[in-house]
Design a protein around this motif. Structure first.
Motif, PDB file in Angstrom:
ATOM      1  N   TYR A  38     -41.539 -27.986 -16.700  1.00 12.55           N
ATOM      2  CA  TYR A  38     -42.422 -29.476 -16.387  1.00 12.55           C
ATOM      3  C   TYR A  38     -41.726 -30.437 -15.627  1.00 12.55           C
ATOM      4  O   TYR A  38     -40.591 -30.758 -16.010  1.00 12.55           O
ATOM      5  CB  TYR A  38     -42.765 -30.100 -17.979  1.00 12.55           C
ATOM      6  CG  TYR A  38     -43.526 -31.257 -18.241  1.00 12.55           C
ATOM      7  CD1 TYR A  38     -44.625 -31.629 -17.156  1.00 12.55           C
ATOM      8  CD2 TYR A  38     -42.892 -32.273 -18.776  1.00 12.55           C
ATOM      9  CE1 TYR A  38     -45.302 -32.590 -17.326  1.00 12.55           C
ATOM     10  CE2 TYR A  38     -43.586 -33.464 -18.788  1.00 12.55           C
ATOM     11  CZ  TYR A  38     -44.793 -33.655 -18.163  1.00 12.55           C
ATOM     12  OH  TYR A  38     -45.312 -34.703 -18.218  1.00 12.55           O
ATOM     13  N   SER A  60     -39.939 -46.079 -17.744  1.00  8.64           N
ATOM     14  CA  SER A  60     -39.730 -45.727 -19.598  1.00  8.64           C
ATOM     15  C   SER A  60     -38.706 -44.488 -19.633  1.00  8.64           C
ATOM     16  O   SER A  60     -38.658 -43.662 -18.747  1.00  8.64           O
ATOM     17  CB  SER A  60     -41.232 -45.165 -20.035  1.00  8.64           C
ATOM     18  OG  SER A  60     -40.820 -44.841 -21.406  1.00  8.64           O
ATOM     19  N   SER A  86     -38.891 -42.651 -22.432  1.00 12.08           N
ATOM     20  CA  SER A  86     -39.691 -41.883 -23.141  1.00 12.08           C
ATOM     21  C   SER A  86     -40.647 -40.987 -22.574  1.00 12.08           C
ATOM     22  O   SER A  86     -41.505 -41.544 -21.483  1.00 12.08           O
ATOM     23  CB  SER A  86     -40.473 -42.658 -24.134  1.00 12.08           C
ATOM     24  OG  SER A  86     -39.698 -43.400 -24.931  1.00 12.08           O
ATOM     25  N   ILE A  87     -40.718 -39.697 -22.337  1.00 14.52           N
ATOM     26  CA  ILE A  87     -41.419 -38.781 -21.735  1.00 14.52           C
ATOM     27  C   ILE A  87     -42.279 -38.079 -22.917  1.00 14.52           C
ATOM     28  O   ILE A  87     -41.699 -36.997 -23.503  1.00 14.52           O
ATOM     29  CB  ILE A  87     -40.711 -37.745 -20.734  1.00 14.52           C
ATOM     30  CG1 ILE A  87     -39.918 -38.768 -19.788  1.00 14.52           C
ATOM     31  CG2 ILE A  87     -41.836 -36.850 -20.121  1.00 14.52           C
ATOM     32  CD1 ILE A  87     -38.933 -37.730 -18.884  1.00 14.52           C
ATOM     33  N   PRO A  88     -43.641 -38.178 -22.861  1.00 14.03           N
ATOM     34  CA  PRO A  88     -44.555 -37.347 -23.606  1.00 14.03           C
ATOM     35  C   PRO A  88     -44.423 -35.872 -23.194  1.00 14.03           C
ATOM     36  O   PRO A  88     -44.604 -36.012 -21.936  1.00 14.03           O
ATOM     37  CB  PRO A  88     -46.000 -38.068 -23.382  1.00 14.03           C
ATOM     38  CG  PRO A  88     -45.515 -39.643 -22.949  1.00 14.03           C
ATOM     39  CD  PRO A  88     -44.350 -39.486 -22.198  1.00 14.03           C
ATOM     40  N   LEU A  89     -44.292 -34.903 -24.045  1.00 12.88           N
ATOM     41  CA  LEU A  89     -44.363 -33.375 -23.291  1.00 12.88           C
ATOM     42  C   LEU A  89     -45.550 -32.918 -23.354  1.00 12.88           C
ATOM     43  O   LEU A  89     -46.654 -33.327 -24.409  1.00 12.88           O
ATOM     44  CB  LEU A  89     -43.112 -32.893 -24.321  1.00 12.88           C
ATOM     45  CG  LEU A  89     -41.656 -33.437 -24.092  1.00 12.88           C
ATOM     46  CD1 LEU A  89     -40.753 -32.776 -25.353  1.00 12.88           C
ATOM     47  CD2 LEU A  89     -41.117 -33.066 -22.857  1.00 12.88           C
ATOM     48  N   THR A 106     -48.780 -30.529 -24.449  1.00 16.87           N
ATOM     49  CA  THR A 106     -49.308 -30.222 -25.707  1.00 16.87           C
ATOM     50  C   THR A 106     -48.791 -28.917 -26.395  1.00 16.87           C
ATOM     51  O   THR A 106     -48.698 -28.511 -27.406  1.00 16.87           O
ATOM     52  CB  THR A 106     -50.803 -30.519 -25.851  1.00 16.87           C
ATOM     53  OG1 THR A 106     -51.355 -29.624 -24.902  1.00 16.87           O
ATOM     54  CG2 THR A 106     -51.098 -31.762 -25.661  1.00 16.87           C
ATOM     55  N   GLY A 123     -41.156 -36.086 -32.829  1.00 15.78           N
ATOM     56  CA  GLY A 123     -42.562 -35.707 -33.224  1.00 15.78           C
ATOM     57  C   GLY A 123     -42.690 -34.426 -33.648  1.00 15.78           C
ATOM     58  O   GLY A 123     -41.664 -33.752 -34.224  1.00 15.78           O
ATOM     59  N   GLY A 136     -47.636 -33.654 -31.647  1.00 15.60           N
ATOM     60  CA  GLY A 136     -47.119 -33.648 -30.286  1.00 15.60           C
ATOM     61  C   GLY A 136     -45.809 -34.284 -30.271  1.00 15.60           C
ATOM     62  O   GLY A 136     -45.137 -34.662 -31.223  1.00 15.60           O
ATOM     63  N   PHE A 137     -45.098 -33.802 -29.083  1.00 12.92           N
ATOM     64  CA  PHE A 137     -43.461 -34.377 -28.895  1.00 12.92           C
ATOM     65  C   PHE A 137     -43.257 -35.136 -27.746  1.00 12.92           C
ATOM     66  O   PHE A 137     -43.827 -35.168 -27.019  1.00 12.92           O
ATOM     67  CB  PHE A 137     -42.544 -32.955 -28.659  1.00 12.92           C
ATOM     68  CG  PHE A 137     -42.651 -32.182 -29.653  1.00 12.92           C
ATOM     69  CD1 PHE A 137     -41.539 -32.400 -30.783  1.00 12.92           C
ATOM     70  CD2 PHE A 137     -43.473 -30.983 -29.956  1.00 12.92           C
ATOM     71  CE1 PHE A 137     -41.508 -31.355 -31.942  1.00 12.92           C
ATOM     72  CE2 PHE A 137     -43.272 -29.820 -31.008  1.00 12.92           C
ATOM     73  CZ  PHE A 137     -42.449 -30.218 -31.844  1.00 12.92           C
ATOM     74  N   THR A 138     -42.258 -35.986 -27.956  1.00  6.49           N
ATOM     75  CA  THR A 138     -41.547 -37.075 -26.997  1.00  6.49           C
ATOM     76  C   THR A 138     -40.179 -36.896 -27.006  1.00  6.49           C
ATOM     77  O   THR A 138     -39.541 -36.625 -27.765  1.00  6.49           O
ATOM     78  CB  THR A 138     -41.980 -38.539 -27.381  1.00  6.49           C
ATOM     79  OG1 THR A 138     -43.513 -38.402 -27.247  1.00  6.49           O
ATOM     80  CG2 THR A 138     -41.587 -39.414 -26.280  1.00  6.49           C
ATOM     81  N   VAL A 146     -36.991 -38.645 -25.730  1.00  8.16           N
ATOM     82  CA  VAL A 146     -36.370 -39.982 -25.348  1.00  8.16           C
ATOM     83  C   VAL A 146     -34.986 -39.804 -24.697  1.00  8.16           C
ATOM     84  O   VAL A 146     -34.229 -39.231 -25.155  1.00  8.16           O
ATOM     85  CB  VAL A 146     -36.506 -40.697 -26.693  1.00  8.16           C
ATOM     86  CG1 VAL A 146     -35.706 -42.339 -26.281  1.00  8.16           C
ATOM     87  CG2 VAL A 146     -37.664 -41.017 -27.322  1.00  8.16           C
TER      88      VAL A 146
END
Length: 212
Positions: A54, A61, A63-66, A68, A111, A116-118, A120
């Motif tokens: 990915y 930011s 923080s990166i939402p990963l 699903t 998370g 879901g995972f994030t 940081v």
């Protein structure tokens, strides 16, 4: 490559001595068992089949939402620097943050699988490209024509047979389960080498292919 139908027919040939699909509730049960076999394998180790990259350019930011389908980091995330070098961000636990300096490079995973995972990051440069190699969850086989994701579908066949024999208290269960575990270990042995080699190839090549 084997479809879910191929797997179920192979298992049924051994379990019920008929080279055809089971019927009704038994079919639904064995579909679930086949998918559970793949999930169990994925939970034990890293497979090339579930290895994913990915690449993302977070604006500001940390923080990166990963994605699903993220299960766990395969290697430490890395930031591509302007000079072409890479900076690694090792994952640490939340309780380790207080032992780190403000200038240290690291990331924390927050998370869970359901919500879901994030990731940081500490020390991430704004607008830098971040490469995240991770293991994803199996996609699952929803239809009989879906292809098994594992390199050895006979592991899934053996595991379905094992689940059923265990439920029947059949004396053949230990033998079939041993075969399933042998096949699983063989896949893990091959997969670990492939994952390492593939990870070494990643980096600048990932971005040459046009990731955004």
């Amino acid at each position: 490559m084997s479809t879910l139908q191929d797997i179920l027919i192979d298992a049924n040939s051994f379990l019920d001595l008929t080279a055809e699909l089971p019927n009704g509730d038994e079919l639904a049960t064995r579909v679930n068992l086949a998918n559970q076999a793949v999930k169990d394998a994925a939970a034990i180790g890293n497979f090339k089949e579930f290895s994913t990259t990915y690449a993302v350019n977070p604006s500001a930011s940390a923080s990166i939402p990963l994605p699903t389908n993220f299960r766990e980091f395969e290697t430490s995330p890395q930031q591509l620097n302007s000079d072409g070098s890479w900076t690694r961000f090792d994952q640490i636990g939340q309780d380790e943050i207080y032992d780190k300096d403000t200038a240290d490079k690291y990331c924390v995973l927050l998370g869970n699988a359901s919500g879901g995972f994030t990731a940081v990051f500490n020390g991430l440069s704004a607008n830098a490209t971040v490469s995240i190699n991770y293991q994803r969850f199996p996609s699952g086989m929803a239809t009989l024509t879906d292809i098994c994701e594992l390199s050895d579908p006979q592991y899934v066949v053996a595991k379905v047979e094992s689940y059923v024999l265990q439920g029947r208290s059949d004396d053949r269960f230990p033998i079939v389960e041993a075969d399933a575990q042998r096949r699983l270990q063989n896949m893990l042995g091959r997969g670990s080498k492939l994952v390492v080699n593939e990870t070494r190839k990643r980096g600048s090549a990932s971005f040459d292919s046009g990731y955004q």
